[in-house]
Design an enzyme around this catalytic site. Structure first.
Site, mmCIF file in Angstrom:
data_model
loop_
_atom_site.group_PDB
_atom_site.id
_atom_site.type_symbol
_atom_site.label_atom_id
_atom_site.label_comp_id
_atom_site.label_asym_id
_atom_site.label_seq_id
_atom_site.Cartn_x
_atom_site.Cartn_y
_atom_site.Cartn_z
ATOM 1 N N HIS A 24 43.838 40.650 45.403
ATOM 2 C CA HIS A 24 42.748 41.006 46.310
ATOM 3 C C HIS A 24 42.635 40.019 47.465
ATOM 4 C CE1 HIS A 24 40.164 38.162 43.956
ATOM 5 N NE2 HIS A 24 39.502 38.079 45.093
ATOM 6 N N ASP B 188 32.536 44.274 42.082
ATOM 7 C CA ASP B 188 33.928 44.605 42.380
ATOM 8 C C ASP B 188 34.808 44.125 41.238
ATOM 9 O OD1 ASP B 188 33.259 45.658 44.849
ATOM 10 O OD2 ASP B 188 33.593 43.773 45.913
ATOM 11 N N SER C 158 39.167 32.139 44.449
ATOM 12 C CA SER C 158 40.016 33.237 43.970
ATOM 13 C C SER C 158 41.482 32.887 44.158
ATOM 14 C CB SER C 158 39.728 34.522 44.743
ATOM 15 O OG SER C 158 38.591 35.155 44.248
#
Length: 248
Positions: free
Chosen positions: A74, A123, A212
């Site tokens: 992502h 999400d 992330s």
């Protein structure tokens, strides 16, 4: 981490409305400062076009082969269209410094089963893995990969040190508890999938904005990649990490 998702979209827009779909997803909460050279394989993933962050950093990554960096899908989904806009930086403990080595990216390869759901307003990323091919192989140690077995793990990242913190630029590390698949499934009903996810974290130690793609380590081995969560260090909602298959 709804804020991190919005920041990721901003990063993509700043890359000429094409790139890193991505993922400022986390910040190391409850940890201590660390030196980037100590894990020589640790990478800051970014783009010079992402002006809100020093070094253009928006995610982390790990060198798994001399010219391959593993990160979250992502983070770099949109960068498939223009991989040359991405950079990977090693040995930079503080993103505001000129230290370390920055390498261009020539290719972005997402896990073929990567996809996104929204469950109860969160999400959710499935098979959230991507490999970045570097323009130049690196003469440095790579990180070994293993299955997540143990009670505690280590996380690393340049992200915020508390929920909503967007300003930290210093690398930090923290020890986080591994959360059982049963407890994680209870925290995220209909979202958590133990076949490609593993959970870790607590209210006192977690990852956050801009973490992330960074590593989840057990005994110095890479067992997961920081992926998604509801909030940062939020009671009852551990962070979810992408499990790493043998190949993809």
């Amino acid at each position: 981490m709804s804020l991190s998702r919005r920041l990721t979209v901003l990063a993509a827009a700043l890359i000429g409305c094409t790139l890193p779909a991505a993922a400022p997803a986390h910040a190391v909460v409850g940890g201590t400062e660390a030196k980037a050279a100590d894990p020589p394989w640790l990478a800051a993933v970014g783009t010079p076009l992402f002006f809100p962050r020093a070094s253009g950093q928006f995610c982390g990554g790990a060198l798994i082969a001399p010219d391959r960096v593993l990160t979250a899908a992502h983070c770099v989904q949109l960068a498939q269209l223009l991989p040359q806009a991405l950079t990977v930086t090693f040995d930079r403990s503080d993103l505001t410094s000129p230290d370390g080595t920055t390498v261009a990216v020539t290719d972005v390869h997402l896990h073929p089963d990567f996809h996104t759901d929204t469950v109860d307003g969160v999400d959710v990323f499935h098979h959230d893995l991507a490999i970045l091919t570097l323009a130049h192989p690196q003469n440095r140690a790579t990180v070994p990969i293993a299955a997540p077995q143990g009670d505690t793990a280590t996380v690393l990242g340049w992200g915020g040190i508390a929920a909503g913190d967007l300003l930290n630029t210093v690398l930090r590390e923290a020890t986080v508890p591994i959360v059982s698949d049963t407890d994680c499934a209870a925290a995220y009903p209909g979202a958590f999938d133990a076949t490609d996810m593993v959970c870790a974290g607590s209210t006192t130690a977690d990852t956050g904005e801009f973490d992330s793609g960074g590593p989840l380590l057990i005994d110095g081995k890479l067992v997961g990649i920081t992926s998604w969560a509801r909030g940062t260090a939020l009671a009852g909602y551990p962070t979810v990490y992408a499990r790493i298959p043998a190949s993809f």
